[in-house]
Design a protein around this motif. Structure first.
Motif, PDB file in Angstrom:
ATOM      1  N   ARG A 241     -15.871 -20.909  13.408  1.00  0.00           N
ATOM      2  CA  ARG A 241     -17.072 -21.401  14.092  1.00  0.00           C
ATOM      3  C   ARG A 241     -16.742 -21.930  15.484  1.00  0.00           C
ATOM      4  O   ARG A 241     -17.495 -21.723  16.447  1.00  0.00           O
ATOM      5  CB  ARG A 241     -17.723 -22.510  13.261  1.00  0.00           C
ATOM      6  CG  ARG A 241     -18.436 -22.009  12.009  1.00  0.00           C
ATOM      7  CD  ARG A 241     -18.978 -23.172  11.196  1.00  0.00           C
ATOM      8  NE  ARG A 241     -19.711 -22.713  10.018  1.00  0.00           N
ATOM      9  CZ  ARG A 241     -20.080 -23.504   9.023  1.00  0.00           C
ATOM     10  NH1 ARG A 241     -19.767 -24.811   9.061  1.00  0.00           N
ATOM     11  NH2 ARG A 241     -20.745 -23.027   7.989  1.00  0.00           N
ATOM     12  N   ASN A 247     -21.343 -20.747  15.745  1.00  0.00           N
ATOM     13  CA  ASN A 247     -22.252 -19.926  14.936  1.00  0.00           C
ATOM     14  C   ASN A 247     -21.606 -19.255  13.732  1.00  0.00           C
ATOM     15  O   ASN A 247     -22.265 -19.002  12.726  1.00  0.00           O
ATOM     16  CB  ASN A 247     -22.879 -18.835  15.811  1.00  0.00           C
ATOM     17  CG  ASN A 247     -23.629 -19.401  16.990  1.00  0.00           C
ATOM     18  OD1 ASN A 247     -24.380 -20.368  16.840  1.00  0.00           O
ATOM     19  ND2 ASN A 247     -23.417 -18.825  18.162  1.00  0.00           N
ATOM     20  N   TYR A 267     -19.039 -18.472   4.294  1.00  0.00           N
ATOM     21  CA  TYR A 267     -19.502 -19.553   5.157  1.00  0.00           C
ATOM     22  C   TYR A 267     -19.021 -19.422   6.599  1.00  0.00           C
ATOM     23  O   TYR A 267     -19.493 -20.152   7.476  1.00  0.00           O
ATOM     24  CB  TYR A 267     -19.073 -20.902   4.580  1.00  0.00           C
ATOM     25  CG  TYR A 267     -19.890 -21.297   3.372  1.00  0.00           C
ATOM     26  CD1 TYR A 267     -21.234 -21.644   3.495  1.00  0.00           C
ATOM     27  CD2 TYR A 267     -19.330 -21.302   2.097  1.00  0.00           C
ATOM     28  CE1 TYR A 267     -21.998 -21.996   2.383  1.00  0.00           C
ATOM     29  CE2 TYR A 267     -20.078 -21.649   0.977  1.00  0.00           C
ATOM     30  CZ  TYR A 267     -21.414 -21.998   1.133  1.00  0.00           C
ATOM     31  OH  TYR A 267     -22.174 -22.335   0.027  1.00  0.00           O
ATOM     32  N   ARG A 269     -19.418 -16.695   8.411  1.00  0.00           N
ATOM     33  CA  ARG A 269     -20.227 -15.702   9.128  1.00  0.00           C
ATOM     34  C   ARG A 269     -21.443 -16.368   9.763  1.00  0.00           C
ATOM     35  O   ARG A 269     -21.883 -17.444   9.359  1.00  0.00           O
ATOM     36  CB  ARG A 269     -20.685 -14.590   8.186  1.00  0.00           C
ATOM     37  CG  ARG A 269     -21.642 -15.071   7.109  1.00  0.00           C
ATOM     38  CD  ARG A 269     -21.935 -13.979   6.090  1.00  0.00           C
ATOM     39  NE  ARG A 269     -22.707 -14.537   4.986  1.00  0.00           N
ATOM     40  CZ  ARG A 269     -23.928 -14.108   4.629  1.00  0.00           C
ATOM     41  NH1 ARG A 269     -24.506 -13.136   5.292  1.00  0.00           N
ATOM     42  NH2 ARG A 269     -24.554 -14.658   3.611  1.00  0.00           N
ATOM     43  N   ASP A 270     -21.999 -15.694  10.742  1.00  0.00           N
ATOM     44  CA  ASP A 270     -23.219 -16.156  11.389  1.00  0.00           C
ATOM     45  C   ASP A 270     -24.391 -16.042  10.402  1.00  0.00           C
ATOM     46  O   ASP A 270     -24.266 -15.414   9.331  1.00  0.00           O
ATOM     47  CB  ASP A 270     -23.484 -15.314  12.640  1.00  0.00           C
ATOM     48  CG  ASP A 270     -24.390 -16.001  13.639  1.00  0.00           C
ATOM     49  OD1 ASP A 270     -24.961 -17.068  13.302  1.00  0.00           O
ATOM     50  OD2 ASP A 270     -24.538 -15.480  14.757  1.00  0.00           O
ATOM     51  N   LEU A 271     -25.522 -16.626  10.751  1.00  0.00           N
ATOM     52  CA  LEU A 271     -26.667 -16.669   9.830  1.00  0.00           C
ATOM     53  C   LEU A 271     -27.107 -15.287   9.363  1.00  0.00           C
ATOM     54  O   LEU A 271     -27.531 -15.124   8.230  1.00  0.00           O
ATOM     55  CB  LEU A 271     -27.844 -17.405  10.490  1.00  0.00           C
ATOM     56  CG  LEU A 271     -27.667 -18.916  10.644  1.00  0.00           C
ATOM     57  CD1 LEU A 271     -28.847 -19.501  11.393  1.00  0.00           C
ATOM     58  CD2 LEU A 271     -27.524 -19.571   9.271  1.00  0.00           C
ATOM     59  N   ASP A 294     -28.023 -20.847  -0.657  1.00  0.00           N
ATOM     60  CA  ASP A 294     -27.214 -20.481   0.501  1.00  0.00           C
ATOM     61  C   ASP A 294     -27.209 -18.974   0.737  1.00  0.00           C
ATOM     62  O   ASP A 294     -27.105 -18.517   1.883  1.00  0.00           O
ATOM     63  CB  ASP A 294     -25.780 -20.996   0.327  1.00  0.00           C
ATOM     64  CG  ASP A 294     -25.681 -22.500   0.514  1.00  0.00           C
ATOM     65  OD1 ASP A 294     -26.723 -23.136   0.774  1.00  0.00           O
ATOM     66  OD2 ASP A 294     -24.562 -23.038   0.395  1.00  0.00           O
ATOM     67  N   TYR A 295     -27.313 -18.207  -0.335  1.00  0.00           N
ATOM     68  CA  TYR A 295     -27.447 -16.758  -0.168  1.00  0.00           C
ATOM     69  C   TYR A 295     -28.747 -16.448   0.572  1.00  0.00           C
ATOM     70  O   TYR A 295     -28.787 -15.633   1.496  1.00  0.00           O
ATOM     71  CB  TYR A 295     -27.448 -16.053  -1.525  1.00  0.00           C
ATOM     72  CG  TYR A 295     -26.112 -15.998  -2.218  1.00  0.00           C
ATOM     73  CD1 TYR A 295     -25.167 -15.041  -1.872  1.00  0.00           C
ATOM     74  CD2 TYR A 295     -25.797 -16.900  -3.224  1.00  0.00           C
ATOM     75  CE1 TYR A 295     -23.942 -14.977  -2.518  1.00  0.00           C
ATOM     76  CE2 TYR A 295     -24.576 -16.858  -3.875  1.00  0.00           C
ATOM     77  CZ  TYR A 295     -23.646 -15.895  -3.517  1.00  0.00           C
ATOM     78  OH  TYR A 295     -22.437 -15.845  -4.156  1.00  0.00           O
ATOM     79  N   ALA A 297     -30.602 -18.529   2.419  1.00  0.00           N
ATOM     80  CA  ALA A 297     -30.713 -19.159   3.730  1.00  0.00           C
ATOM     81  C   ALA A 297     -29.931 -18.413   4.805  1.00  0.00           C
ATOM     82  O   ALA A 297     -30.281 -18.484   5.992  1.00  0.00           O
ATOM     83  CB  ALA A 297     -30.235 -20.612   3.648  1.00  0.00           C
ATOM     84  N   ARG A 298     -28.889 -17.722   4.431  1.00  0.00           N
ATOM     85  CA  ARG A 298     -28.050 -17.072   5.427  1.00  0.00           C
ATOM     86  C   ARG A 298     -28.455 -15.634   5.716  1.00  0.00           C
ATOM     87  O   ARG A 298     -28.097 -15.096   6.755  1.00  0.00           O
ATOM     88  CB  ARG A 298     -26.575 -17.117   4.999  1.00  0.00           C
ATOM     89  CG  ARG A 298     -26.025 -18.515   5.138  1.00  0.00           C
ATOM     90  CD  ARG A 298     -24.542 -18.606   4.853  1.00  0.00           C
ATOM     91  NE  ARG A 298     -24.098 -19.950   5.219  1.00  0.00           N
ATOM     92  CZ  ARG A 298     -23.656 -20.324   6.399  1.00  0.00           C
ATOM     93  NH1 ARG A 298     -23.555 -19.434   7.362  1.00  0.00           N
ATOM     94  NH2 ARG A 298     -23.314 -21.554   6.650  1.00  0.00           N
TER      95      ARG A 298
END
Length: 362
Positions: A241, A247, A267, A269-271, A294-295, A297-298
């Protein structure tokens, strides 16, 4: 008439390999006998010896190979004696549901030789990845032979047969790395370094190499890594990051095959980034615990890469040409060349991280 040749055999799980006499039959319909010139020592061969693939012992090991076609069986029309080839384990069938959808790189019914190679007492051998190339001559399906420029050295060309293509393809084909992308690669052995080289070739501008071995991080720089992270000293997620504007990377390639490192890749990787799993997990490992939110949201994509999603007939000649033009550093993967009876010692060096690739030269 069958031939007796020398080959490397794993008779029992976890036991040292031996060089034995192997009986190679004449090629039948659709088959070819190839005289092996060089074969890389891949971690998959060690997986076979350790019983991590299946328990169909004894195995004839070796699969990252290049050589010359010696003879072909009936019905073979696109291959002839004297052709210089790299062996592949994706001889597409052309008729499965993936092939019919125009995705032969995902062929679900790839071809292998119908006949078995045996020991002199008639015991059938299971060839690694349907090839078995730690041997003077091997029997394969003709579709497993990909013709390439005969001017490329065999110890270099053969590496495209598995590890280099797996890593390269994980970045270029599966991850679809493009110009200006940021890429992180976790695990910088042969496959990881091939991913780094592929990302550099595709035009990535930030390429982060993550490993726990300083030697491997130094190697990674030779293939195009712009940043390195020793995971024993720094948190990989925070480091990735920090060099990607806070990001995370556009593409993260996980080349280890462990739950811990896969979670880091997730975690890091970018969004809307992509995670590519190319490291081969052992059957006893489970996915890491990650909250389902989290799956969601990303977003982005979580992919597995089989053989770098390559199509050998398309990709092998292209990357050989890029090597010959000085644009892809295949030769940097070769740490040492060895003899057929040194495969067991090459496994030891692989365990200790002393080599990127040992290559058997016959």
């Amino acid at each position: 008439m069958s031939q007796n040749v020398r080959g490397v055999v794993a008779r029992e799980q976890g036991k040292p390999v031996t060089v034995e006499t192997v009986v190679v039959p004449d090629p039948g319909p659709g088959e070819a006998v190839v005289k092996i010139q060089a074969c890389g020592v891949c971690h998959t061969d060690l997986h076979y010896r350790e019983g991590g693939i299946n328990d169909e012992f004894p195995f004839l090991l070796g699969h990252e190979a290049a050589g010359v076609v010696e003879s072909v069986g009936d019905g073979v029309v696109d291959l002839e004696p004297g052709d210089y080839v790299v062996l592949n384990w994706r001889a597409v069938c052309g008729v499965c549901r993936a092939c019919k959808k125009g995705k032969p790189h995902l062929c679900f019914d790839t071809h292998n030789a119908a006949q078995a190679m045996t020991l002199t007492d008639g015991t059938e051998l299971s060839p690694a990845l349907g090839i078995g190339a730690f041997i003077e001559k091997t029997l394969v399906h003709s579709g497993q032979c990909t013709k390439v420029d005969p001017n490329v050295p065999a110890q270099v060309a053969g590496l495209l047969g598995c590890g280099v293509m797996a890593g390269l393809g994980a970045a270029v084909n599966t991850g679809q790395v493009g110009r200006g992308d940021s890429v992180a690669v976790i695990g910088c052995g042969g496959v990881g370094d091939a991913s780094i080289a592929g990302a550099a070739l595709a035009g990535a501008t930030t390429i982060v190499a993550v490993d726990t071995d300083p030697r491997k991080l130094d190697w990674a720089k030779q293939f195009g890594a712009t940043h390195t992270c020793n995971a024993r000293e720094q948190d990989p997620v925070e480091f990735i990051r920090s060099v990607t504007g806070g990001n995370g990377a556009d593409v993260v390639v996980e080349a280890v095959g462990r739950p811990e490192t896969y979670k880091q890749a997730f975690y890091a990787r970018d969004l809307a980034g992509t995670v590519v799993l190319v490291g081969v997990p052992t059957p006893d490992l489970n996915a890491p615990e990650i909250p389902l939110i989290d799956y969601f949201a990303r977003g982005g994509a979580l992919k597995s890469s089989w053989y770098g999603d390559c199509l050998p007939s398309r990709d092998f000649p292209m990357y050989v040409d890029l090597y010959m033009q000085g644009r892809f550093p295949l030769d940097k993967f070769v740490t040492e060349t060895i003899a057929l009876d040194e495969v067991e010692s090459a496994f030891d060096k692989m365990h200790s991280g002393d080599v990127l690739r040992s290559v058997v030269v016959l």
